[in-house]
Design an enzyme around this catalytic site. Structure first.
Site, mmCIF file in Angstrom:
data_model
loop_
_atom_site.group_PDB
_atom_site.id
_atom_site.type_symbol
_atom_site.label_atom_id
_atom_site.label_comp_id
_atom_site.label_asym_id
_atom_site.label_seq_id
_atom_site.Cartn_x
_atom_site.Cartn_y
_atom_site.Cartn_z
ATOM 1 N N ASP A 177 15.445 13.753 30.250
ATOM 2 C CA ASP A 177 14.819 14.690 29.320
ATOM 3 C C ASP A 177 15.686 14.877 28.074
ATOM 4 O O ASP A 177 16.230 15.958 27.806
ATOM 5 C CB ASP A 177 14.590 16.033 30.016
ATOM 6 C CG ASP A 177 13.654 15.902 31.210
ATOM 7 O OD1 ASP A 177 12.886 14.929 31.257
ATOM 8 O OD2 ASP A 177 13.706 16.762 32.109
ATOM 9 N N GLU A 202 18.286 13.053 41.072
ATOM 10 C CA GLU A 202 19.748 13.140 41.022
ATOM 11 C C GLU A 202 20.394 13.541 42.364
ATOM 12 O O GLU A 202 21.489 13.032 42.628
ATOM 13 C CB GLU A 202 20.185 14.128 39.919
ATOM 14 C CG GLU A 202 19.855 13.687 38.517
ATOM 15 C CD GLU A 202 18.386 13.932 38.146
ATOM 16 O OE1 GLU A 202 17.905 13.314 37.186
ATOM 17 O OE2 GLU A 202 17.733 14.722 38.845
ATOM 18 N N ASP A 227 10.759 11.462 40.064
ATOM 19 C CA ASP A 227 11.427 12.391 39.158
ATOM 20 C C ASP A 227 12.524 13.180 39.889
ATOM 21 O O ASP A 227 12.519 13.305 41.108
ATOM 22 C CB ASP A 227 10.399 13.356 38.563
ATOM 23 C CG ASP A 227 10.766 13.811 37.162
ATOM 24 O OD1 ASP A 227 11.957 13.758 36.821
ATOM 25 O OD2 ASP A 227 9.859 14.221 36.413
#
Length: 960
Positions: free
Chosen positions: A630, A556, A553
């Site tokens: 998300d 980035e 997760d």
């Protein structure tokens, strides 16, 4: 006379010397071209490397020598490919068996032609390149731009996965950076038979080299009374006695944690009514580009037209939306924004760009902030599949995922206890709802121990027993792992002591949103030592539990939400390789490498599976899938995932998924769930919630990976609706269909490795001669044989569908044949989405199962759709290991002959341990005169198969 002769001889010698001077140097894998008179900071030296008959690597530099660096994304070894080089007039011509590449020795312009001399791609006149020096943290480099000519009828696909619901990027632009819900991959595929891989890791742009600017840098602004210089901002708080603030707004830029401080101080934003009104005046005539940034509810009117219908996004995770408007010089155009924030901190912004620069307009443009040199790879191919094959030749093969990954996954944000996750899986089994994977999301550790990789014993008293119990119920478990570490953990200290922890978040005492807030940071994945340590910590703490897969997760990396670009760079650097400005986009790639290589070292024959929220070119070689982050729970969000998934697939990474139902939930849906829990009544919002999830599941069952995840309301099917409700029954139907199609789906997984195949396919891939499909972004092929047409409007019970030319089509549910090349209105009742099968399709269908390895497919039903010749090759292997790399797999070819009316089941090729040597094939034949609906009771003929070739007459099969 003697003097004249001497001069003549001298001139001849000059000409001969000039003609004998080569303007290039031939090297083992290509050529180096020195340009004659380059200007300062313009191309002085070019390298053209031959990496295949159809692949050329181009490097350019204004320096005298190329910098010594290596690519993070390219893994292809230089092949020994024959090529020739000749000088012709003012050009150097490099030829392979498939390409002719022409380089101007005057300005370095490159043209790519096929062997027939037709231009495939050409750089703009003068080379289209520019180099602007940049220095960051003592490191020197260049801001670079490259322009290619682009014909009017060209189309571009790829660039990763973005949320603006754009598909064909011709005439559009995209900023390439990583963000929650945004995955940037600098690779495009053109309908002109080529692909281009841009080898830059910094902030980049495609289509337009300019950033969007604040409104007052693009237009003259007028407030709602006509005064020049600003728009009028009106802030009203109905829940606070109608409190109101009216003020001038010279810009609408409240897009990050810094600029949002310019909103009215001490004003209660949540549920406020905010408007920005006035007029804008352009200084030139042309098409202006806009980007609207928003959290909360927003609408935008321009020239008294509703240009942006209501959109929504949660306060902590804003979204952006792009649009254009033709404007006239000197004409004042009304602008009105209606914004309703739904958080105490919320974001809003509107920026714009003037009409595109003349040299860039309608062309293919690449721009990157910081590179040592300019690098790109040109890939020629006669089909999009061939181009993507070339991309994977450069960046690495896509691994075959474990077979169980093709089944259904259930997740929620989050299972808070051991009992919750086990009870959920147990209910799936008791309800006979098929599932393979259940997911343990974040915060399974003690509150202040993020990065410890240890379960909170109070909530998870027996982690090993929990995983064992999941396995005992024939399930798999994936666990969420972040590259984030609280500063009080031992793991943080291990990284920090070696200089492998990013420091800016610590220097600024940034605290996250958990509890009272805790300090920490992310590790530097660009350090080989840090990557090794990251895996070692996982191996020590998680691996002994026999966890099946890894959820990477926030890769980035998302160290802090809603920051401006400069601060994002500060937070994620400097890296071990150099400034984060230069290595801005590739963190997820390096992070995936850590886990993939780590597990293959300790368990060489156990298939790795990673799911990451970000990605980059080459991600597929690490057995990694990406999901779209998300996203919101809106119909427009669902629709945007179709084009997002299709462009991600064309970007060369075949495994993609999304949060079915969306992750971030509107308050009205939460309230509707609570109302239902208290009263048992389905109000209007809850009715819509159920339909939204139903339609999303119908679409999601045909994504490469089928996965449901989100915040409250919970996403287990029975939490969406009870058994017997049309929502539940539809979700159950498509879950069963997914599992019955497992022989077909797993064959597609095999093809991603052996044939460099793409599972989720825009129609332009399979029907390239049909111009109408070039902009069809809401239908796709799931493999070669199923066209999927998702329904993404509330209350819709039909939808417009285009049936491409080149085939007639069968309705999946009735077997009726429909003519190709037509637009039609397809029925789409609540429980079904339109599906269509092309002529010549052969679809293998297995038995009803509850998980992928429940039982061997001893009987496979072969649906054969007549009308034209067809073929399909069934792929099988052991499903869990890498023995397929050593040749341990089998193929069974099926060939349908339309003229003869026969199906030939060919001789089985290959084998593997546990392979079924004998099985039954039930053949169901469908044609124009013999329509049959897909279903278990379809009449057909069953044959025994022992691995030897056999032929079946289909002419009268199933009639009557």
């Amino acid at each position: 006379m003697k003097l004249k002769n001497a001069i003549l001889v001298y001139l001849v010698l000059i000409v001969l010397t000039s003609c004998s001077t080569k303007h290039y140097q031939k090297v083992d894998d290509g050529i180096i071209v020195d340009l004659e008179h380059p200007e300062s900071n313009q191309t002085g030296k070019l390298y053209l490397g031959v990496l295949g008959e159809n692949i050329v690597h181009v490097s350019a530099t204004p320096e005298k020598e190329f910098p010594k660096d290596s690519s993070l994304i390219i893994v292809a070894d230089t092949q020994s490919v024959p090529f020739t080089v000749n000088e012709e007039k003012n050009t150097v011509v490099l030829e392979t068996a498939k390409l002719k590449v022409i380089v101007s020795i005057v300005d370095g312009t490159i043209q790519y032609k096929d062997k027939a001399g037709k231009t495939i791609l050409a750089e703009s006149e003068g080379g289209g390149r520019s180099f602007t020096p940049i220095e960051v943290e003592g490191t020197q480099g260049y801001t670079i731009r490259q322009i290619f000519e682009s014909p009017e009828d060209e189309s571009f696909y790829g660039l990763g996965q973005h949320q603006a619901d754009e598909f064909n990027y011709k005439g559009k632009s995209e900023e390439l950076f990583q963000y929650n819900t945004k995955v940037s991959v600098p690779f495009i595929v053109s309908n002109k038979n080529y692909g281009l891989l841009w080898d830059s890791y910094s902030l980049s742009r495609f289509g337009d080299s300019r950033p969007y600017g604040p409104l007052n840098s693009v237009f003259k602004l007028y407030d709602k009374k006509g005064a020049i210089g600003a728009l009028t901002g009106t802030y009203t708080a109905p829940e606070n006695g109608g409190m109101q603030i009216v003020r001038d707004e010279p810009t609408i830029f409240f897009e990050d944690i810094k600029s949002v401080k310019n909103l009215p101080k001490d004003f209660p934003l949540k549920n406020a009514d905010v408007s920005y009104e006035g007029e804008i005046e352009a200084s030139e005539t042309g098409k202006f580009q806009f980007t609207l940034y928003y959290a909360g509810y927003i609408k935008l009117y321009l020239d008294n037209k509703l240009v942006v219908p209501e959109r929504w996004r949660t306060a902590w995770n804003p979204n952006s939306y792009k649009f254009t408007m033709n404007m006239e010089k000197g004409k004042r155009v009304p602008l009105h924004i209606e914004w309703k924030p739904d958080g105490g901190v919320s974001y809003c912004g509107l920026r714009a760009r003037k009409p595109q620069l003349a040299e860039e307009k309608d062309n293919q443009v690449w721009w990157s902030e910081m590179n040592k040199k300019l690098d790109y790879y040109f890939v020629y191919g006669e089909s999009m599949d061939e181009i993507i094959k070339g991309y994977r030749t450069l960046t690495g093969k896509s691994q075959i995922m474990p077979k169980w990954v093709m089944g259904y996954w259930q997740s929620r944000e989050r299972y808070k206890t051991q009992d919750e996750i086990l009870t959920a899986l147990k209910q799936f089994r008791e309800r006979k709802f098929p599932i393979d994977n259940i997911v343990m999301d974040w915060s399974h550790w003690e509150e202040d121990q993020w990065g410890s990789h240890e379960f909170d014993k109070a909530r998870f008293p027996d982690p090993k027993g929990m995983v064992d119990s999941i396995h005992a119920m024939n399930g798999k478990m994936m666990i969420s792992i972040w590259p984030k570490f609280y500063s009080n953990t031992e793991h943080f200290k291990e990284f920090n002591d070696k200089g492998w922890m990013y420091q800016q978040a610590l220097k600024d005492s940034i605290r996250d949103w958990v509890g009272t807030g805790h300090m920490g940071s992310f590790y530097d994945a660009y350090s080989a030592g840090a990557r090794k340590l990251f895996w070692e910590q996982i191996y020590e703490h998680y691996y002994p539990l026999n966890i099946d897969a890894w959820w990477m997760d926030a890769s980035e990396p998302n160290i802090l939400d809603c920051t401006d670009m400069d601060y994002r760079k500060a937070l994620q650097g400097p890296t071990a390789l150099g400034p984060s400005t230069e290595y801005f986009n590739t963190y997820a790639l390096m992070n995936a490498e850590a886990i993939y290589n780590g597990q293959r070292d300790v368990a060489p024959n156990k298939r790795v599976f990673l799911l990451t929220r970000s990605g980059f070119a080459g991600l597929q070689r690490y057995s990694t899938a990406t999901w779209s982050g998300d996203i919101g729970t809106r119909w427009e969000d669902m629709k945007a995932q179709i084009s997002a998934g299709l462009n991600f697939a064309v970007s060369g990474i075949p495994y993609w998924t999304m949060d079915i139902g969306g992750f971030c939930v509107e308050d009205r849906y939460v309230s509707a769930q609570l109302h239902y829990d208290q009263t048992g009544n389905e109000n209007a919002d809850y009715k819509e919630w159920r339909e939204l999830n139903t339609r999303w599941h119908q679409f999601g069952a045909f994504a490469p990976l089928y996965r449901s995840h989100g915040q409250f309301p919970f996403r287990e099917p029975w939490e969406i609706a009870p058994e017997g409700h049309p929502a539940y029954e539809s979700i159950l139907y498509y879950a069963h269909l997914r599992y019955k199609l497992m022989p077909y789906i797993y064959t597609l997984a095999g093809k991603t490795y052996f044939d460099d195949y793409t599972i989720m396919r825009p129609l332009v891939m399979d029907f390239p001669t049909d111009k109408k499909v070039e902009n069809v972004s809401d239908q796709f092929m799931f493999g070669p044989s199923i066209m999927v047409c998702p329904v993404y409007r509330y209350g819709a019970r039909d939808r417009e569908v285009y049936l491409p030319k080149g085939s007639n089509w069968y309705d999946f549910y009735t077997g009726d044949m429909l003519q190709g090349g037509q637009e039609m209105t397809a029925e789409a009742p609540y429980g079904r989405l339109p599906l269509f099968i092309p002529e010549g399709a052969i679809i293998p269908v297995g038995p009803a199962i509850q998980y992928t390895d429940e039982k061997p497919a001893e009987t496979i039903t072969l649906y054969v759709y007549g009308g034209k010749d067809g073929n399909f090759t069934l792929y099988e292997d052991e499903g869990v290991n890498y023995n397929y790399e050593e040749g341990n797999y089998s193929n069974i070819p099926f060939v349908y002959n339309e003229a003869k009316g026969t199906l030939t089941i060919g001789q089985r090729e290959g084998g593997f341990e546990g392979m079924l040597k004998n099985r039954n094939f039930k053949v169901v034949f469908v044609n124009k005169d013999n329509p049959k609906a897909f279903g278990d009771d379809a009449p057909g003929k069953t044959v025994d198969y022992t691995g030897e070739e056999l032929t079946i007459e289909l002419t009268d099969l199933g009639k009557g």
